[in-house]
Design an enzyme around this catalytic site. Structure first.
Site, mmCIF file in Angstrom:
data_model
loop_
_atom_site.group_PDB
_atom_site.id
_atom_site.type_symbol
_atom_site.label_atom_id
_atom_site.label_comp_id
_atom_site.label_asym_id
_atom_site.label_seq_id
_atom_site.Cartn_x
_atom_site.Cartn_y
_atom_site.Cartn_z
ATOM 1 N N HIS A 41 32.267 46.768 16.014
ATOM 2 C CA HIS A 41 31.815 45.385 15.916
ATOM 3 C C HIS A 41 30.545 45.324 15.069
ATOM 4 O O HIS A 41 29.436 45.459 15.606
ATOM 5 C CB HIS A 41 31.542 44.815 17.310
ATOM 6 C CG HIS A 41 32.730 44.834 18.219
ATOM 7 N ND1 HIS A 41 33.185 45.987 18.824
ATOM 8 C CD2 HIS A 41 33.556 43.820 18.630
ATOM 9 C CE1 HIS A 41 34.235 45.691 19.577
ATOM 10 N NE2 HIS A 41 34.485 44.405 19.471
ATOM 11 N N HIS A 272 33.353 39.944 13.481
ATOM 12 C CA HIS A 272 33.032 40.264 14.885
ATOM 13 C C HIS A 272 33.496 41.659 15.285
ATOM 14 O O HIS A 272 32.679 42.475 15.719
ATOM 15 C CB HIS A 272 33.671 39.238 15.820
ATOM 16 C CG HIS A 272 33.557 39.612 17.269
ATOM 17 N ND1 HIS A 272 32.435 39.347 18.016
ATOM 18 C CD2 HIS A 272 34.418 40.263 18.100
ATOM 19 C CE1 HIS A 272 32.601 39.815 19.243
ATOM 20 N NE2 HIS A 272 33.799 40.368 19.323
ATOM 21 N N GLU A 420 28.758 36.991 45.351
ATOM 22 C CA GLU A 420 29.152 38.387 45.586
ATOM 23 C C GLU A 420 29.107 39.226 44.315
ATOM 24 O O GLU A 420 28.626 40.366 44.318
ATOM 25 C CB GLU A 420 30.566 38.452 46.188
ATOM 26 C CG GLU A 420 30.687 37.854 47.572
ATOM 27 C CD GLU A 420 31.078 36.392 47.552
ATOM 28 O OE1 GLU A 420 31.442 35.861 48.620
ATOM 29 O OE2 GLU A 420 31.030 35.777 46.461
ATOM 30 N N HIS A 482 41.455 35.873 54.318
ATOM 31 C CA HIS A 482 40.287 36.680 54.633
ATOM 32 C C HIS A 482 40.640 38.061 55.196
ATOM 33 O O HIS A 482 39.740 38.841 55.495
ATOM 34 C CB HIS A 482 39.395 35.945 55.644
ATOM 35 C CG HIS A 482 38.610 34.826 55.041
ATOM 36 N ND1 HIS A 482 39.189 33.825 54.295
ATOM 37 C CD2 HIS A 482 37.272 34.542 55.058
ATOM 38 C CE1 HIS A 482 38.256 32.976 53.887
ATOM 39 N NE2 HIS A 482 37.080 33.392 54.332
#
Length: 670
Positions: A41, A272, A420, A482
């Site tokens: 890149h 890029h 999280e 869960h």
């Protein structure tokens, strides 16, 4: 007609002319290395070369001769695909473990100049980046660590900035919002993000997929923001100076041209992620006024860079003098933290915890973990805990814990909020910074939200402790959203991760010791919501450290072996007792950690597994991963579907994880 860059060189002050030449050295190395590799890149390094030149020559506090100096500034290339920017900077400033030959062999096997920066390959690379957004989120952990340690050791020993180069992709990733929100809330004023605002993504202009005003977004999160021309050296310098003076974390949006210096590909997505090509590079050399051969850096320009690399030596020496004058006890405490050392009496501390837990009787392993922390925290001041808004459920906030707040970092517990992924990535940053052993918790099912950061903990060999509770259908009524089912197998499949599922309170303390003592491995403590009886003696060695052991031998000649982990060990023990009433003697072996068990000698493994005896495994998860121990003909009592919403006892019966089911599987094989 000369190019814009050539005009700039001709018309600017001597200092700016030197800066342009130095920045062009980065551009040249980047385009040459990517061309040689036919992979990489070039666009970002060429676009951010001017910003990086100002940062490394004017601001960044570092010493290539002492690359692990504890009070150095941290530089994080969150946009890790632009790795040649960092490799060029490391080589040019004089880091000893990178050579020009390494750059010529960019992206080649057994070379430290990897496709994306990898921690441990080269000094000066603070973290592994490439998965976009991770470096930005790591930087929050680095900045938290700096402030936390400064509170403990003072500004004479800890006083440095964390600088980040991030791109559009980093800021599009969801983890970026978690990271910037937390940083703004905690007022991490030593964190400065340099945003490569080039307006280009792989698919084309960023307007194809986003129309956000990043400055407003960061301001809303409590950041100080600025916008500058990313090719104006004076403006960049002024912006960084202003950022250093802010009492908030800072975003500097640097408007840049991707692939700057290239002829046709500058400002386009074609620069890029692909080599520029020989013709484009030839035009770029002419455009930049860079007539030198590939990989040739003129002595005058290389010398200017090497002088910039020496700039931090006096600062490092002054720090060493301050450290030498510090109180001896403070020196020892600081060095222990930086080395990641544990107290010499850790065995005794764990023995105390085991004895207390043994005497306490039936207890959820999440609660046993909390009680273990009650003993560990006073003994290991480097522990810094937290939870993603589940403090009371995870039991990560122990009696000696005190909250960290935006205005007071003297505590040892962080309220991460429901972030999280950002939490896990920040813990990686803390571990990498040094001086901290981070741990934090959420529900085990939400390792799905943490997984990219857990993988990087493992890849970077970082001691990060994940306290994951509510580990099975045993959590009950919250239901299948869960209830982890596939998570044990999934995480056991990840290299260099210890998945620790203790069977009782005593084994929980042992698993904490294992997690602490494995300094190059992240650990996941997989803990129950429901109470478990004590099945282990408190005295003696850490049996869990071998990953598996014979918990209850057969009274006579064993006819089969039952293998179990966690909450299902209790069922295995009950099945053993009932089978004995029918004159069927079986051995019960606990396997709290597959990874450690697999490291044991073959003879020991066979002893625990019962050699050629029939085997039945029981675990409230899927079978995947167990066949290596029980064989394809072995019995398995566990899950083969998602869970359901009901009380835990009803769920165990409904899904057939019962003493009766274990007995049936054993009888079918003896």
């Amino acid at each position: 007609m000369p190019s814009a860059s050539a005009v700039e060189i001709a018309e600017t002050s001597p200092e700016t002319t030197t800066q342009l030449h130095m920045a062009n050295a980065i551009r040249a190395l980047a385009m040459d290395a990517v061309e040689a590799a036919q992979s990489g890149h070039p666009g970002m390094p060429m676009g951010m070369a001017d910003v990086a030149t100002v940062l490394f020559t004017k601001f960044l506090k570092f010493d290539p001769q002492n690359p692990r100096w504890a009070d150095r500034d941290r530089f994080i290339l969150s946009a890790g695909h632009g790795s040649m920017l960092q490799y060029a900077l490391l080589y040019l400033t004089g880091y000893e473990d990178i050579t020009l030959d390494d750059i010529k062999n960019f992206r080649q096997l057994h070379r430290p100049t990897c496709g994306h920066p990898e921690f441990g390959e080269l000094a000066g690379i603070e973290t592994t980046t490439g998965p976009l957004g991770q470096g930005l989120a790591n930087s929050v952990g680095f900045a938290m660590a700096e402030r936390w340690l400064q509170t403990r050791f003072g500004k004479d020993l800890v006083d440095h900035f964390t600088y980040v180069i991030a791109g559009d992709g980093c800021l599009m990733e969801g983890i970026s919002q978690e990271a910037i929100s937390l940083a703004g809330h905690l007022k991490l004023s030593k964190l400065i993000v340099l945003f490569d605002d080039n307006g280009i993504s792989i698919d084309g202009p960023t307007s194809l997929s986003t129309s956000e005003n990043e400055e407003m977004r960061f301001e809303a999160a409590g950041w100080h923001t600025q916008k500058v021309d990313g090719h104006d050296f004076a403006a960049i310098e002024a912006a960084i100076l202003a950022a250093q003076q802010s009492d908030k974390p800072s975003l500097i949006s640097c408007k840049t041209i991707i692939g700057k210096g290239a002829d046709k590909k500058a400002g386009s997505s074609s620069s890029h992620g692909s080599p520029l090509g020989a013709d484009e590079i030839a035009h770029a050399r002419q455009s930049m006024g860079w007539p030198h051969a590939p990989f040739d850096i003129p002595a005058e320009i290389l010398g200017a860079w090497r002088e910039a690399g020496k700039r931090g030596a006096s600062q490092q020496q002054a720090w060493q003098q301050r450290f030498a004058q510090a109180d001896a006890a403070l020196q020892q405490k600081f060095q222990r933290g930086q080395q990641g050392a544990l107290p010499e009496n850790l065995d005794a501390v764990i023995a105390e915890a085991k004895q207390q837990l043994h005497e306490g009787g039936k207890l959820a392993t999440r609660a046993a973990s909390g009680k273990t922390l009650d003993v560990l925290l006073p003994a290991i001041p480097e522990l810094l805990g937290g939870s993603a808004d589940l403090t009371g459920s995870n039991n990560t906030k122990a009696s000696p814990s005190k909250p960290v707040t935006p205005d007071d970092f003297s505590g040892n517990y962080i309220y991460y909020g429901i972030r999280e992924h950002g939490m896990a990535a920040a813990m990686n940053g803390m571990a990498l910074h040094g001086g901290i052993i981070p741990y934090s918790g959420t529900f085990f099912v939400f390792t799905d939200y943490c997984r990219p950061a857990i993988r990087l903990s493992a890849l970077m060999k970082q001691r990060v402790i994940y306290v994951m509770t509510h580990d099975s259908i045993g959590l009950g009524e919250d239901g299948p959203t869960h209830q982890p089912v596939e998570h044990l197998a999934s995480l056991r499949a990840m290299p260099n991760v210890l998945v620790l599922r203790p069977s009782d309170p005593v084994e929980t303390a042992e698993c904490w010791q294992i997690a602490l003592e494995h300094a190059e491995t992240p650990s996941i403590l997989v803990l129950t919501r429901q109470g478990l009886p004590v099945v282990r003696d408190a005295a003696g060695e850490n049996l869990a450290a071998k990953g598996g052991y014979i918990l209850s031998p057969a009274k006579g000649a064993a006819q089969a072996v039952i293998l179990a982990t966690g909450s299902e060990v209790e069922l295995a023990m009950q099945a053993q007792a009932k089978l004995a009433e029918e004159n069927i003697d079986v051995q019960v072996s606990a396997l709290p950690c597959f990874e450690l068990f697999d490291q044991q000698p073959e003879a020991y493994q066979q002893q625990v597994l019962g050699n050629d005896l029939p085997k039945v495994a029981v675990e409230a998860g899927i079978r995947q991963g167990w066949d290596g121990y029980i064989g394809r003909k072995g019995g398995f009592v566990g899950m083969d579907s998602f869970g359901a919403s009901a009380p835990a006892e009803d769920l165990y019966k409904y899904f057939g994880i019962t003493v009766e089911a274990i007995i049936q599987q054993v009888k079918a094989r003896v």
